[in-house]
Design an enzyme around this catalytic site. Sequence first.
Site, PDB file in Angstrom:
ATOM      1  N   HIS A 168     119.553  76.161 126.598  1.00 16.18           N
ATOM      2  CA  HIS A 168     119.087  76.840 125.576  1.00 16.18           C
ATOM      3  C   HIS A 168     120.159  77.068 124.387  1.00 16.18           C
ATOM      4  CE1 HIS A 168     116.193  79.433 123.340  1.00 16.18           C
ATOM      5  NE2 HIS A 168     115.653  79.992 124.414  1.00 16.18           N
ATOM      6  N   TYR A 204     109.829  92.382 124.279  1.00 13.05           N
ATOM      7  CA  TYR A 204     110.479  91.391 123.274  1.00 13.05           C
ATOM      8  C   TYR A 204     109.525  90.373 123.238  1.00 13.05           C
ATOM      9  CZ  TYR A 204     114.138  87.810 122.192  1.00 13.05           C
ATOM     10  OH  TYR A 204     114.955  87.072 121.359  1.00 13.05           O
ATOM     11  N   THR A 222     116.270  82.950 115.814  1.00 11.77           N
ATOM     12  CA  THR A 222     115.403  83.876 116.159  1.00 11.77           C
ATOM     13  C   THR A 222     115.764  85.339 115.731  1.00 11.77           C
ATOM     14  OG1 THR A 222     116.310  84.433 118.446  1.00 11.77           O
ATOM     15  CG2 THR A 222     114.788  82.239 117.927  1.00 11.77           C
TER      16      THR A 222
END
Length: 787
Positions: free
Chosen positions: A471, A587, A600
């Site tokens: 990620h 979230y 993001t």
Amino acid sequence: MAEAHQAVGFQFTVRPDGVDLTLSQEVIKNIYLSGVTAWKKRAIQFKNGVSAGVYPASPSSWLIVVIAMMSSLYIRIDPPLGMIEAITENLPQRDYLSVQTRAVLSAILFATGLWLFLIYLLRYMLKALLSYHGWIFESHGKMSSSTKVWLSLVKMFSGRRPLLYSFQASLPRLPVPSVDDTIDRYLESVRPLLNSEQYNQMELLANDFKDSKAAQLQRYLILKSWWETNYVSDWWEEYIYLRGRSPIMVNSNFYIMDLLYIIPTHRQAARAGNVVHAMLQYRRKLERGEHAPLRALGTVPMCSTQMERIFNTTRIPGIETDIVQHLTDRKHLVVYHKGRFFKVWLYTGGRHLLPSELETQFQRILNDTSEPQPGELKLAALTAGNRVPWARARIKYFSQGGNKVSLDAIESAAFFLTLDDEPQGYDPAKTKSFDSYAKSLLHGKCYDRWFDKSFTLISYPNGKMGVNAEHSWADAPILGHMWEYVVATDCFHLGYTEEGHCKGDVNKGLPYPSRLQWHIPKECQHVIETSYLAAKQIADDVDFHGHLFHKFGKGLIKKCRTSPDAFIQLALQLAQFRDQGVFCLTYESSMTRMFRDGRTETVRSCTSEAVAFVRAMEDAGATNAQRLALFRKAADKHQNMYRLAMTGSGIDRHLFCLYIVSKYLGVDSPFLKKVLSEPWKLSTSQTPQQQLNLVDINKFPKYVGAGGGFGPVADDGYGVSYIIVGENLIIFHISSKFSNPDTDSYRFGQHICNAMLDIRALFKPENDQKTVEHATHVQLENGKKHK
């Protein structure tokens, strides 16, 4: 082995009368073709680099400007207002040039300067236009006149046929929100989660921070925003991802599934051959910058920076922090099968291996019956365990000799491929087949994926595929973009024979894949086993449930005149309350890619408006009209927060960066400590669908992706990823932990389903009335026509 095959290309023997040299024509031909391909690639990269570098102008526009200036010399007009003459007078070595040569050279220099000035002017004007985000806040389907004018100007200044990186220099920088706005929005976001005493205490901490330390930290952050292209992204990558010392398997890595219903071929090697070839095609276009940039509304460009590291990228472990290693022009991949690692060359004769050739290579690996070397079977478990033991083992056991050569082969590979030995995939006839598929992609056996690679491609014996992704280097939409291209190319362009093999002739003259050689001592084997056991404990604790919601989808939600994302998020809030009996910090990930190097931002979905709506839904005394009014208010609030996050006015990235500055300065802030320590018990994300629009879902309804998911963020919470598939299907990927007795992924999936249906029921009377009114109107119109 491939290396041995290449080594015999040149054979020579030493004789008393000299050296007898024998050349292999086949190898010489391959070398020649490889060189030609490399030079072609460099030429194309240079050409596309120039095109992107001068965008929104074109290289040919330089010639137009030069011709215009040259023409002015001959028709005796002076649009440069004497500047060409001034350049002529100041040319070096002017005495050695003729009058005509000086005039021509001066005109070219002036035209070039004017051309560059116009390029920067166009870029500045385009950047100014792209800094306007009012269009996002307008109601869907209702575009104001000013937005229409703005959109026309953006199209006009955007030029024609942009390449992948054409807009990068024109993208605006991510703005730094004001401290007052961020703190006000933060306090608003936690108000529904705290009682009066807790909220008053948090308000005191926030006001103390705002009045004392905030201004100093904000000044440093503004300075960073002027210096860096993005004030968040580098710190986000380093401190959120690379400095984490816990296992990245489940905790950080995510997965993407294959097509939901379709398996193009049940031959494992053939499917892998087509998919790998499609990936190589994508990588070639990526390296040349030939992909079209992703654009909102078909016009507003998104940042493409993250795409640079899809291939040839590995997360390298360190004692205190990891690093992301990105290489260029890698010509091999590493394949894992039944505990063995194989190196497969992706090129021959200066070209990519064809799908049929890749199928041959993968089938050779599948047919190989050799046993793993000592310690080789579970070697990849090192990437699944804690980072520090892996970093120390890498330094101690893999920094020299054959182990270093083999590890370098993995870390420098284009990507990692696992030929799995257990079939997976969604099968409606098999209970929990979707859940098993997801867990296999997320963690597998804990030693059969190289979790440090940018992505591991996973191929199953029944022809299914999937991806496990690291990620730190990028976010899910980036890999999703590539995966959509690959699946569409595999199914609609490459195809298979009637027997399920890759199309094309079989080339049996390719060198066999070579085994990577390992010499792993007992001490290292113990470290591997320890990492495996730690990883297995994490994997076994993952409670996963995949829920396919067929009752309705995006089509019906839009008829209710509301955002599908807001609808689902409010359903998740209702499901969370019914499951846990309390509200929690939620979230939701949104993107900031309208800004340079954007990644993001967080949308805090549990708002006061959402809480009021959920309480009304659980209040037997509330009417449907009251509930519907509260729903619309909560949905509008959610949409506004999502838009604020996308346009750089989010809360969490700003607070995160303020905290990093405070740590650098040694400034203690109880407020920032409190904010950064709050757990996200419900973590959600929407997987984008059809970023490329390569497949017409209406024409091919079975060719839809199943989305992807991730592990739970909190020990006592849920991770929910969802994908809106076409008009009538929504897929939820739900994860939690077995070790927590209060969470259950299947139960939460049922709560989500019931919440969706309950919210849908609020609209039925309204929609039924509209249906009656529409039918009456049609009858009246038909009656008029009949008369």
